[in-house]
Write an enzyme that holds these catalytic residues in place. Structure first.
Site, PDB file in Angstrom:
ATOM      1  N   THR A   1       0.811  -1.221   0.000  1.00  0.00           N
ATOM      2  CA  THR A   1       0.000   0.000   0.000  1.00  0.00           C
ATOM      3  C   THR A   1       0.840   1.264   0.000  1.00  0.00           C
ATOM      4  O   THR A   1       0.338   2.328  -0.369  1.00  0.00           O
ATOM      5  CB  THR A   1      -0.940   0.017   1.221  1.00  0.00           C
ATOM      6  OG1 THR A   1      -0.170  -0.079   2.433  1.00  0.00           O
ATOM      7  CG2 THR A   1      -1.912  -1.148   1.171  1.00  0.00           C
ATOM      8  N   CYS A   2       2.092   1.162   0.430  1.00  0.00           N
ATOM      9  CA  CYS A   2       2.932   2.362   0.445  1.00  0.00           C
ATOM     10  C   CYS A   2       3.298   2.801  -0.978  1.00  0.00           C
ATOM     11  O   CYS A   2       3.510   3.987  -1.233  1.00  0.00           O
ATOM     12  CB  CYS A   2       4.193   2.112   1.259  1.00  0.00           C
ATOM     13  SG  CYS A   2       3.847   1.680   2.978  1.00  0.00           S
ATOM     14  N   THR A   3       3.369   1.837  -1.892  1.00  0.00           N
ATOM     15  CA  THR A   3       3.657   2.159  -3.288  1.00  0.00           C
ATOM     16  C   THR A   3       2.441   1.930  -4.176  1.00  0.00           C
ATOM     17  O   THR A   3       2.548   1.987  -5.399  1.00  0.00           O
ATOM     18  CB  THR A   3       4.835   1.311  -3.807  1.00  0.00           C
ATOM     19  OG1 THR A   3       4.554  -0.079  -3.579  1.00  0.00           O
ATOM     20  CG2 THR A   3       6.123   1.684  -3.093  1.00  0.00           C
TER      21      THR A   3
END
Length: 262
Positions: free
Chosen positions: A224-226
């Site tokens: 989810t961070c990327t």
């Protein structure tokens, strides 16, 4: 709580979504609650954080209350007055008053509904180069993924007590159930990966008569961070399971919102 993660954006979006949900239920679903007036100061701060962090917008304020909030006169409603003070802690009240077009962001009808084409456009597939052996297998699984998305949009996918919708898929991939107003900092994408030897020991989401130990590791993964959704593709050694089993695995994955490796 109890989830291993490093916050580079995804967990924060999840936190904002869950907080919005709790605030809506407790402080707005049955009208403003004067007995809890002091709490609305922190509610106002959280509303400002959600907007400034480009998270899920707080679309739970009734139009009458919204107009009172942005009014520059003295407000006699204690709940609205506390909301104003909370919003102004981060300068959001002044922004709403000076730029009235921002109020549109807090109205539910101002948000574009997530549809099949919109979701597929957001999650752009990263195919291998033309002529490669992997491309055929990637297109095979992507066609099934598109078919699955259409079934979700038609409310035909259920996992346990959860009837999946398109927001579940986007939330799984990015931590956000909708596209932020300012867009994603990193453009979301769909990547094809090799399956792993993985056993699913939970029977949740699996059809009757289906063995719970599903070999092959065709469960989707997400970073989810990327804003990256990873979908396992078949190989010569590990072909795709049946469509019924594959979609059951997708149901199991997209119905979860758990950060961490355990």
């Amino acid at each position: 709580m109890g989830e291993e993660c490093v916050d580079y954006g995804g967990p924060r979006k999840e936190w904002i979504r869950l907080t919005n949900q709790a605030i809506k239920q407790k402080y707005f679903d049955h009208g403003l609650r004067p007995l809890l007036a002091e709490d609305y100061f922190n509610v106002g701060i959280m509303m400002a954080i959600a907007m400034l962090q480009n998270g899920q917008l707080p679309l739970f304020v009734e139009e009458d209350s919204l107009q009172q909030i942005v009014s520059e006169g003295v407000c006699l409603d204690p709940c609205v007055a506390k909301l104003q003070h909370g919003l102004e802690v981060l300068g959001m009240l002044s922004a709403l008053q000076e730029l009235p077009m921002l109020i549109h962001l807090l109205r539910p009808q101002g948000q574009q509904k997530l549809g099949v084409q919109m979701l597929l456009h957001i999650l752009k597939p990263q195919f291998s180069e033309e002529g490669s052996n992997a491309l055929k297998k990637e297109k095979e699984v992507y066609q099934l993924f598109v078919r699955y998305v259409r079934e979700v949009a038609a409310s035909r996918r259920v996992c346990g007590k959860t009837t999946l919708n398109l927001s579940h898929i986007l939330q799984f991939a990015t931590g956000s159930p909708e596209e932020p107003v300012l867009g994603f900092t990193l453009a979301p994408s769909l990547e094809f990966i090799l399956p792993t030897e993985l056993k699913v020991t939970s029977q949740q989401g699996l059809s009757e008569g289906q063995h719970p130990n599903v070999e092959g590791g065709f469960l989707p993964l997400a970073h989810t961070c990327t804003n990256l959704l990873q979908v396992p593709r078949p190989t010569d050694a590990l072909p795709l399971p049946s469509t019924q089993r594959l979609f059951a695995l997708y149901d199991l994955a997209f119905s979860q919102c758990y950060f961490g490796k355990k």
